[in-house]
Write an enzyme that holds these catalytic residues in place. Structure first.
Site, PDB file in Angstrom:
ATOM      1  N   ASP A  31      53.047  39.846  40.008  1.00  0.00           N
ATOM      2  CA  ASP A  31      51.832  39.324  39.409  1.00  0.00           C
ATOM      3  C   ASP A  31      51.266  38.124  40.026  1.00  0.00           C
ATOM      4  OD1 ASP A  31      49.800  38.736  37.204  1.00  0.00           O
ATOM      5  OD2 ASP A  31      52.398  38.071  35.986  1.00  0.00           O
ATOM      6  N   GLY A  34      45.520  37.134  40.522  1.00  0.00           N
ATOM      7  CA  GLY A  34      44.343  36.444  39.961  1.00  0.00           C
ATOM      8  C   GLY A  34      44.215  34.619  39.883  1.00  0.00           C
ATOM      9  N   THR A  77      47.955  50.045  31.648  1.00  0.00           N
ATOM     10  CA  THR A  77      47.550  50.257  30.511  1.00  0.00           C
ATOM     11  C   THR A  77      46.747  49.491  29.626  1.00  0.00           C
ATOM     12  OG1 THR A  77      49.340  51.030  28.766  1.00  0.00           O
ATOM     13  CG2 THR A  77      49.268  52.663  30.008  1.00  0.00           C
ATOM     14  N   GLU A  78      46.627  48.099  29.687  1.00  0.00           N
ATOM     15  CA  GLU A  78      46.437  47.249  29.221  1.00  0.00           C
ATOM     16  C   GLU A  78      45.321  46.786  30.098  1.00  0.00           C
ATOM     17  OE1 GLU A  78      49.810  48.137  27.436  1.00  0.00           O
ATOM     18  OE2 GLU A  78      50.617  47.440  28.997  1.00  0.00           O
ATOM     19  N   ASN A  79      45.559  46.676  31.080  1.00  0.00           N
ATOM     20  CA  ASN A  79      44.601  45.885  32.713  1.00  0.00           C
ATOM     21  C   ASN A  79      43.195  46.464  31.972  1.00  0.00           C
ATOM     22  OD1 ASN A  79      47.311  46.040  34.981  1.00  0.00           O
ATOM     23  ND2 ASN A  79      46.516  44.387  33.104  1.00  0.00           N
ATOM     24  N   ARG A 205      58.581  37.503  31.257  1.00  0.00           N
ATOM     25  CA  ARG A 205      58.432  39.126  30.502  1.00  0.00           C
ATOM     26  C   ARG A 205      58.315  40.579  30.981  1.00  0.00           C
ATOM     27  NH1 ARG A 205      53.262  36.006  29.845  1.00  0.00           N
ATOM     28  NH2 ARG A 205      51.609  36.919  30.673  1.00  0.00           N
TER      29      ARG A 205
END
EC number: 2.5.1.-
Length: 253
Positions: A31, A34, A77-79, A205
């Site tokens: 992570d 960005g 899957t959320e990206n 998280r």
């Protein structure tokens, strides 16, 4: 030893952990790409490209640290909820990464696997993934698993669906279903569960990553953004794990 990717700068890596005392399998939530780019006034994809370069360094560090398996979270899957341009850029990056790194991974004896639902991925990318898995299927060094279009809940749902189909077809006795049965239907069925899960960028998280498999994993949430995460820091975390007491719900005699 010289840390890979440090452009000639000698850094001291932590000493390898004692045999059997460290994590066999490390999973990483990569992570911060960005934010790393935005702090430099660059587009987010610039950070993703920088982050991709870190993967090789971490994989190369694994043998000296006794790590046999490393699983990285590349795309969830959320990206898909991100902007269309960023998603398209990431898919292009995956294709480029596989094409560019395939030969090096093979020559370095790295076994590559992909987990996640491939149905939504474009055919060219899936073809490259299949080819890389086949090319490295005989490699016996580090096992690199890349999670693309992966979500822990989605994986469990897909596994449960396959299990239910086997029950309906009479291939599996419902009374035989237990916590040892479901893992055989997971994407990670041939992998050991992760011992250590690392998340970079300061977020604390797990973001739907390896939910079933990480039930007894140790977690490290660190502030370093993924493009700045180096083999030296990886080594410190792996070595620190070797000093932890693992009881798995029991007590020390």
């Amino acid at each position: 030893m010289r840390v890979p990717g440090t452009k000639g700068v000698d850094r001291v890596m932590p000493k390898p952990i004692r045999e059997g005392n460290g994590p066999r399998h490390v999973a990483i939530i990569m992570d911060g790409n960005g934010r790393w780019a935005q702090r430099r006034g660059r587009p987010r994809l610039f950070g993703h490209h920088a982050g991709a370069k870190r993967v090789r360094e971490i994989v190369e560090a694994c043998p000296d640290l006794g790590v046999r398996y490393v699983t990285i979270f590349a795309f969830s899957t959320e990206n898909w909820r991100r902007t269309q341009s960023e998603v398209a850029g990431l898919m292009s990056l995956f294709r480029r990464y596989i094409t560019k790194e395939a030969r090096a991974l093979f020559e370095e004896n790295v076994r590559v696997r992909f987990i996640g639902d491939r149905v939504r991925l474009d055919k060219k990318l899936v073809s490259l993934m299949d080819e890389l898995e086949f090319m490295t299927s005989g490699c016996t060094g580090v096992n690199l698993t890349i999670a693309i279009n992966y979500g822990g809940r989605d994986e469990v749902a897909r596994a449960t669906r396959r299990l239910a189909q086997d029950v309906a077809a009479g291939k599996l006795d419902p009374d035989a279903v237990n916590e040892e049965t479901l893992p055989k239907y997971l994407d990670t069925c041939v992998l050991p569960d992760p011992d250590l899960v690392i998340r970079t960028s300061g977020e604390a998280r797990i973001s739907n990553f390896l939910l079933w498999q990480s039930a007894y994993a140790e977690y490290e949430f660190i502030d370093t953004l993924w493009p700045d995460f180096c083999a030296e820091e990886f080594g410190r975390l792996v070595t620190a794990y070797g000093n932890r007491e693992r009881r798995y719900g029991g007590v020390k005699a």
